[in-house]
Design a protein around this motif. Sequence first.
Motif, PDB file in Angstrom:
ATOM      1  N   PHE A 256       0.836  -1.206   0.000  1.00  0.00           N
ATOM      2  CA  PHE A 256       0.000   0.000   0.000  1.00  0.00           C
ATOM      3  C   PHE A 256       0.869   1.254   0.000  1.00  0.00           C
ATOM      4  N   ASN A 257       1.966   1.252   0.768  1.00  0.00           N
ATOM      5  CA  ASN A 257       2.881   2.394   0.773  1.00  0.00           C
ATOM      6  C   ASN A 257       3.503   2.608  -0.604  1.00  0.00           C
ATOM      7  N   GLN A 258       3.860   1.511  -1.265  1.00  0.00           N
ATOM      8  CA  GLN A 258       4.416   1.640  -2.610  1.00  0.00           C
ATOM      9  C   GLN A 258       3.385   2.198  -3.581  1.00  0.00           C
ATOM     10  N   THR A 259       2.121   1.794  -3.411  1.00  0.00           N
ATOM     11  CA  THR A 259       1.057   2.334  -4.250  1.00  0.00           C
ATOM     12  C   THR A 259       0.879   3.830  -4.006  1.00  0.00           C
ATOM     13  N   LEU A 260       0.911   4.242  -2.725  1.00  0.00           N
ATOM     14  CA  LEU A 260       0.806   5.664  -2.414  1.00  0.00           C
ATOM     15  C   LEU A 260       1.951   6.447  -3.052  1.00  0.00           C
ATOM     16  N   ALA A 261       3.153   5.884  -2.989  1.00  0.00           N
ATOM     17  CA  ALA A 261       4.300   6.580  -3.580  1.00  0.00           C
ATOM     18  C   ALA A 261       4.128   6.731  -5.090  1.00  0.00           C
ATOM     19  N   ARG A 262       3.646   5.674  -5.762  1.00  0.00           N
ATOM     20  CA  ARG A 262       3.439   5.768  -7.212  1.00  0.00           C
ATOM     21  C   ARG A 262       2.346   6.772  -7.553  1.00  0.00           C
ATOM     22  N   LEU A 263       1.261   6.770  -6.757  1.00  0.00           N
ATOM     23  CA  LEU A 263       0.182   7.727  -7.002  1.00  0.00           C
ATOM     24  C   LEU A 263       0.657   9.163  -6.783  1.00  0.00           C
ATOM     25  N   ALA A 264       1.437   9.385  -5.702  1.00  0.00           N
ATOM     26  CA  ALA A 264       1.944  10.730  -5.443  1.00  0.00           C
ATOM     27  C   ALA A 264       2.856  11.190  -6.578  1.00  0.00           C
ATOM     28  N   HIS A 265       3.708  10.276  -7.067  1.00  0.00           N
ATOM     29  CA  HIS A 265       4.593  10.623  -8.174  1.00  0.00           C
ATOM     30  C   HIS A 265       3.790  10.949  -9.429  1.00  0.00           C
ATOM     31  N   GLY A 266       2.789  10.127  -9.728  1.00  0.00           N
ATOM     32  CA  GLY A 266       1.947  10.389 -10.901  1.00  0.00           C
ATOM     33  C   GLY A 266       1.167  11.683 -10.765  1.00  0.00           C
ATOM     34  N   TYR A 267       0.672  11.953  -9.544  1.00  0.00           N
ATOM     35  CA  TYR A 267      -0.078  13.190  -9.327  1.00  0.00           C
ATOM     36  C   TYR A 267       0.827  14.407  -9.502  1.00  0.00           C
ATOM     37  N   ASP A 268       2.055  14.335  -8.991  1.00  0.00           N
ATOM     38  CA  ASP A 268       2.983  15.447  -9.152  1.00  0.00           C
ATOM     39  C   ASP A 268       3.316  15.676 -10.626  1.00  0.00           C
ATOM     40  N   GLN A 269       3.512  14.590 -11.381  1.00  0.00           N
ATOM     41  CA  GLN A 269       3.766  14.741 -12.808  1.00  0.00           C
ATOM     42  C   GLN A 269       2.584  15.397 -13.507  1.00  0.00           C
ATOM     43  N   HIS A 270       1.374  14.993 -13.129  1.00  0.00           N
ATOM     44  CA  HIS A 270       0.172  15.573 -13.721  1.00  0.00           C
ATOM     45  C   HIS A 270       0.074  17.055 -13.387  1.00  0.00           C
ATOM     46  N   ASN A 271       0.359  17.418 -12.152  1.00  0.00           N
ATOM     47  CA  ASN A 271       0.313  18.825 -11.762  1.00  0.00           C
ATOM     48  C   ASN A 271       1.360  19.652 -12.507  1.00  0.00           C
ATOM     49  N   ARG A 272       2.557  19.082 -12.620  1.00  0.00           N
ATOM     50  CA  ARG A 272       3.594  19.814 -13.354  1.00  0.00           C
ATOM     51  C   ARG A 272       3.202  20.019 -14.811  1.00  0.00           C
ATOM     52  N   PHE A 273       2.551  19.014 -15.372  1.00  0.00           N
ATOM     53  CA  PHE A 273       2.101  19.148 -16.757  1.00  0.00           C
ATOM     54  C   PHE A 273       1.068  20.266 -16.894  1.00  0.00           C
ATOM     55  N   LEU A 274       0.091  20.301 -15.965  1.00  0.00           N
ATOM     56  CA  LEU A 274      -0.931  21.351 -16.034  1.00  0.00           C
ATOM     57  C   LEU A 274      -0.315  22.735 -15.833  1.00  0.00           C
ATOM     58  N   THR A 275       0.624  22.831 -14.878  1.00  0.00           N
ATOM     59  CA  THR A 275       1.268  24.119 -14.625  1.00  0.00           C
ATOM     60  C   THR A 275       2.057  24.581 -15.841  1.00  0.00           C
ATOM     61  N   ASP A 276       2.837  23.659 -16.406  1.00  0.00           N
ATOM     62  CA  ASP A 276       3.633  24.022 -17.585  1.00  0.00           C
ATOM     63  C   ASP A 276       2.729  24.388 -18.756  1.00  0.00           C
ATOM     64  N   ALA A 277       1.631  23.607 -18.930  1.00  0.00           N
ATOM     65  CA  ALA A 277       0.721  23.905 -20.039  1.00  0.00           C
ATOM     66  C   ALA A 277       0.056  25.264 -19.867  1.00  0.00           C
ATOM     67  N   ALA A 278      -0.365  25.577 -18.614  1.00  0.00           N
ATOM     68  CA  ALA A 278      -1.002  26.874 -18.374  1.00  0.00           C
ATOM     69  C   ALA A 278      -0.028  28.020 -18.613  1.00  0.00           C
ATOM     70  N   HIS A 279       1.230  27.826 -18.163  1.00  0.00           N
ATOM     71  CA  HIS A 279       2.226  28.867 -18.397  1.00  0.00           C
ATOM     72  C   HIS A 279       2.508  29.036 -19.893  1.00  0.00           C
ATOM     73  N   GLU A 280       2.599  27.941 -20.608  1.00  0.00           N
ATOM     74  CA  GLU A 280       2.869  28.021 -22.042  1.00  0.00           C
ATOM     75  C   GLU A 280       1.712  28.680 -22.788  1.00  0.00           C
ATOM     76  N   LEU A 281       0.481  28.496 -22.281  1.00  0.00           N
ATOM     77  CA  LEU A 281      -0.675  29.104 -22.958  1.00  0.00           C
ATOM     78  C   LEU A 281      -0.721  30.615 -22.770  1.00  0.00           C
ATOM     79  N   ARG A 282      -0.189  31.108 -21.687  1.00  0.00           N
ATOM     80  CA  ARG A 282      -0.318  32.534 -21.393  1.00  0.00           C
ATOM     81  C   ARG A 282       0.398  33.406 -22.445  1.00  0.00           C
ATOM     82  N   THR A 283       1.552  32.937 -22.920  1.00  0.00           N
ATOM     83  CA  THR A 283       2.283  33.752 -23.903  1.00  0.00           C
ATOM     84  C   THR A 283       1.535  33.859 -25.229  1.00  0.00           C
TER      85      THR A 283
END
Length: 476
Positions: A256-283
């Motif tokens: 279960f701890n390993q699953t939480l770690a994978r989910l947290a990693h995937g969630y962080d990647q997803h957030n970084r993608f949204l942040t980068d996409a939003a920043h790229e759209l602003r220009t």
Amino acid sequence: MRQRRTRSLQWVLVRRLILLQAAMLAIFIALCAAALWIANPTLLVDNEAAVVALKKAVDRNSDGTLVVHETEELRQFRESFPHAWYIVRDRTGQSVRSGDVPDIYTGTPGVLLGAVDHATLELARDDLRPEAYVENATSKAGPIQIIAATRSSREQTDGLEINISATIDVARNPDGSRNWQRALPALALLLAILLLPIVVVMGITTLVTTPAVVRRSFAGLVDTADQAARIDISTRGMQLPVQHVPQEIAPLVQAFNQTLARLAHGYDQHNRFLTDAAHELRTPIAILRTRAELLTKEPQSERLLQDIERLSHLAQQLLDHQMLERPADERRIIDLTELGRRVTADLAPLAIEAGYDLAFEPPQGKVEVQANGSQIERALANLVRNAIDHGGGSGTITVAIDESGGIEVRDEGPGIPLAERENVFQPFYRLQPQSRGAGLGLNLARQIAQLHGGTVRILGGSERGARVRIELPALR
């Protein structure tokens, strides 16, 4: 279909322990019975042991008189029981006695005692004269009767004596063989009488003690389950402890701890993608807005600018969602009155351009809260933008602050139906599919309020339009 209840491990263990104890007890008794059957032991008490030693010592002299030789076995017995006494008689009336014989045993035995094989002679409980053992036996001197005891008075005891006597006789056929067809049911009943109380006592003991033992053993697992129940999106990187978890459950917790770690990693990647996409759209959105403003003022160019503004607002809302990840140590004491006045002034041109009057109703003095100022600004700005998008294009939009830490945004539009007042907080949910909003404003405002220990509600009333209220814990 009714869902089947999960089994309780505690009561499964209790039932199985009771059955195991009952089976082990039955096997143990069966083995003991088999061993006794094969060994056929003879258990002797002290008085009977005296008779056994005497039978080997009785003999006759050359003149035919009875005599008791001092054999080694009889000598050792006398040393162990110095108060022992005996009377040995033959059928002719000769007798040999030794020790302090009680008077009651010195008389001539009756016909019944002469016919029995052996017997225990016992007097009344309040009689100090001791019990004795009588046996009609065959010795070197021929048929004899021996009466013996290890003491001449009950006063010679060591303080406490326990005598246990058990006699089992099996039904026999006329030829003397045992009749097991008649004996087995009685033996089965006897075993049931002996075993049932033991099984009941062991079962009750198991029922009482096992749940407590199991609960104590699973205390660490219960604590771990409580910690797992508290995991949410803000604590997704949390790991469950395995120190106090039973060894059999530890692999599940580690997985279960390993699953939480994978989910947290995937969630962080997803957030970084949204942040980068939003920043790229602003220009490109800024470039597109600049070029659209250079177009001649025509209805099509005005609509294009509105669409560009909507796209810019959506990109900003995506960035605002990422702001929710900022740590709580960025909070400070802010004045809601000043914050509300600033946001109202910033959005006044946009509201007036859309056809509204924008009003601000401050309280009498300061209203201070401990919060992340930029997040509260974005929450209020989203509520005002939401009122601009859905307020009907006319009337007054009012921003009101009160002393209790409440921020209220009111418009005079069509309002929000009662059945939809919870649905509108879902991301990308819109009452009108063709409306200008993206469906993120109310969801973002609720998340920011909950992050600060507050709430967002849609209020009802007799007034026309929608009333959305943010309530934050004010500092007194």
